[in-house]
Design an enzyme around this catalytic site. Structure first.
Site, PDB file in Angstrom:
ATOM      1  NE  ARG A   1      52.309  40.735  28.551  1.00 59.77           N
ATOM      2  CZ  ARG A   1      51.455  39.883  29.110  1.00 59.77           C
ATOM      3  NH1 ARG A   1      50.196  40.258  29.298  1.00 59.77           N
ATOM      4  NH2 ARG A   1      51.831  38.677  29.464  1.00 59.77           N
TER       5      ARG A   1
ATOM      6  NE  ARG B   1      45.119  47.750  29.782  1.00 60.28           N
ATOM      7  CZ  ARG B   1      44.776  46.525  29.394  1.00 60.28           C
ATOM      8  NH1 ARG B   1      45.576  45.826  28.623  1.00 60.28           N
ATOM      9  NH2 ARG B   1      43.624  46.005  29.744  1.00 60.28           N
TER      10      ARG B   1
ATOM     11  CD  GLU C   1      43.925  38.392  32.470  1.00 60.96           C
ATOM     12  OE1 GLU C   1      43.145  39.053  31.760  1.00 60.96           O
ATOM     13  OE2 GLU C   1      44.897  37.778  32.024  1.00 60.96           O
TER      14      GLU C   1
ATOM     15  CB  SER D   1      45.820  33.933  31.370  1.00 60.91           C
ATOM     16  OG  SER D   1      44.875  34.908  31.095  1.00 60.91           O
TER      17      SER D   1
ATOM     18  NE  ARG E   1      46.116  44.250  35.540  1.00 56.17           N
ATOM     19  CZ  ARG E   1      45.776  43.801  34.336  1.00 56.17           C
ATOM     20  NH1 ARG E   1      45.362  42.546  34.198  1.00 56.17           N
ATOM     21  NH2 ARG E   1      45.869  44.583  33.289  1.00 56.17           N
TER      22      ARG E   1
END
Length: 421
Positions: free
Chosen positions: A260, A275, A347, A350, A388
């Site tokens: 990403r 990130r 997070e 999802s 994470r």
RNA sequence: GGAGAGGUGGCCGAGUGGCCGAAGGCGACGGUUUGCUAAACCGUUGUACGGGCUAAUACCCGUACCGGGGGUUCAAAUCCCCCCCUCUCCGCCA
């Protein structure tokens, strides 16, 4: 993608959905184009029926050896007119399709309306640990233990990359294998190792294109994209296919690297590996019949939670508000693990139900007992994202002497290792 | 990268210009037979879009669809061009 007929018959609901999702999709233009298109079709289809009729007659006349040149010249003009209208239809249809692809999925009724600040915590598991000393952030732990190297990674690839080293690489690998084993052996998922590069059709099928183009790495020369999640190749495995109902539900668990650009998030989460541009993830994907998708959604969430529970990591589950959900989702839970070193929830998954939104785009159907075909519902969740989780393990299990206690569940995957030191 | 073969309905497979939405088979569904199962026999069986009529995704009419796109023709699964994919052989390479 929504059904055009549904849009036509439920303008109010769709308009409301667009608003809830905070989207700019142009519904009025769609309705206008739809009407134009239908009028053109009505006109041209009558003409085509006429042409088909005459052509058939001409075939018969010609077979008797009679001359048809006069009539055939006349039909040539007629065919040209048809062609003109047809190209108008193509033009309108293209514009329509383009706008249709930009309409987000409609949020489920249970979803709170609003923005990120309206997300609701619906569950907490475990609690913040009392360390008795000030817990360090993971980047310091990584450096001290020499298990991950951000400086050298940026030398070879630029900022936003990481290199795992020694026991860090072992921990990463252990987490991957642990997660896969839990989902495959305990939750009944079938393992998939997908390609990490996919074509444009696949990216469109799951809804990353056209909206998220900016966030994706691509190999332009080959027309390929690096996957931002295994959801893309795994969901599109069945594009254009029809499942027999007996094969559903189908569960897949897939490990992949994810890529990403994280465009637009510069300056955010820049330290460490909160990130990064390339990360590992185990993804869960489900294909189910529509009646069961919300029940399957809850089960999916609990499958993902199980990973953090087994690792003994404190987390919370958030029900996302309409404006914070992804474009394609109808309902979504985020799982956020606690990071004591950064003192925030991160997070790691999802967990989304897309209903038939992706299935319609990618044309994934099933044949019901009755013989009718219908779109499946697709769901997916990270099970879970690695960086994470890696952070949470380091920061939650750090000890005052600088060592990291390896969670019980991971030890078999690390040759019995009890401490990283 | 080079040479060749091929892509037709849920699946397999015929079809080289009109009578082809497409033979035949398999599967599925309904029925007959049957103590049950199986077999046999009869029948039905694509999708999308538009219109009509509707409680209706039921029915009727039309159009389109034989890998995708374009072209020739009054008329294309069928002829021509481009692209994609699959298979076989050769070369190169992890």
């Amino acid at each position: 993608m929504l059904d055009l007929k549904f849009i036509r018959d439920n303008v109010g609901k769709v308009r409301e959905g667009i608003k809830k999702k905070n989207s700019q999709a142009d519904l009025d233009e769609i309705l206008k184009l739809d009407e134009t298109r239908r009028n053109l079709l009505k006109e041209v289809e009558v003409m085509k029926a006429e042409r088909n009729r005459v052509s058939k007659e001409l075939g018969v006349i010609k077979s008797r050896g009679e001359d048809i040149s006069g009539k055939s010249a006349e039909m040539k003009m007629f065919s040209q007119k048809i062609k003109d209208i047809d190209s108008e239809v193509v033009d309108v249809t293209q514009k329509l399709d383009c706008l249709m692809l930009a309409i987000p999925n409609i949020p489920n009724e249970a979803v709170p309306v609003g923005l990120e600040t309206d997300n609701k915590t619906v569950k907490e598991w475990g609690k913040k640990k009392d360390f008795g000393f000030k817990p360090l952030p993971h980047w310091e732990l990584c450096e001290k233990l020499d298990i991950a190297d951000f400086k050298r990674a940026s030398k070879v690839s630029g900022t936003g990359f990481v290199v795992f080293k020694g026991n860090g690489a072992l921990l990463e690998r252990a987490l991957i294998n642990f997660m896969l084993d839990v989902h495959i052996k305990e939750h009944g998922y079938k393992e998939i190792i997908p390609p990490f590069l996919v074509n444009e059709a696949s990216m469109t099928g799951t809804g990353q294109l056209p909206n998220l183009k900016e966030d994706m790495y691509s190999v332009d020369k080959e027309g390929l994209y690096l996957i931002p999640t295994a959801e893309v190749p795994v969901t599109n495995l069945y594009a254009g296919e029809i499942f027999p109902e007996a094969e559903l539900p189908l569960y897949h668990a897939a490990f992949s690297a994810c890529f990403r650009k994280e465009a637009g998030s510069y300056g955010k989460d820049t330290r460490g590996m909160k990130r990064i541009h390339q990360f590992d993830k185990v993804e869960l994907v489900k294909f189910v019949v529509p009646e069961s998708s919300y029940e399957e959604h809850e089960k999916l969430l609990s499958d993902a939670e199980k990973i953090l529970q087994k690792l003994g990591l404190h987390y919370r589950v958030r029900l996302l508000a309409s404006g914070d959900m992804s474009f394609a989702a109808a309902k979504c839970y985020d799982i956020e693990v606690y990071s004591p070193g950064c003192n925030e929830y991160l997070e790691v998954s999802s967990c989304s139900n897309f209903e038939d939104f992706q299935a319609r785009r990618a044309n994934i159907r099933y044949r019901a007992q009755s013989g009718k075909t219908a779109y499946v519902h697709t769901l997916n969740a990270s099970g879970v994202a690695l960086p994470r989780t890696f952070i949470a393990v380091l920061e939650n299990f750090q000890m005052e002497d600088g060592r990291i206690a390896v969670p019980e569940a991971l030890r078999p995957y690390m040759g019995g290792m009890a401490y990283i030191d």
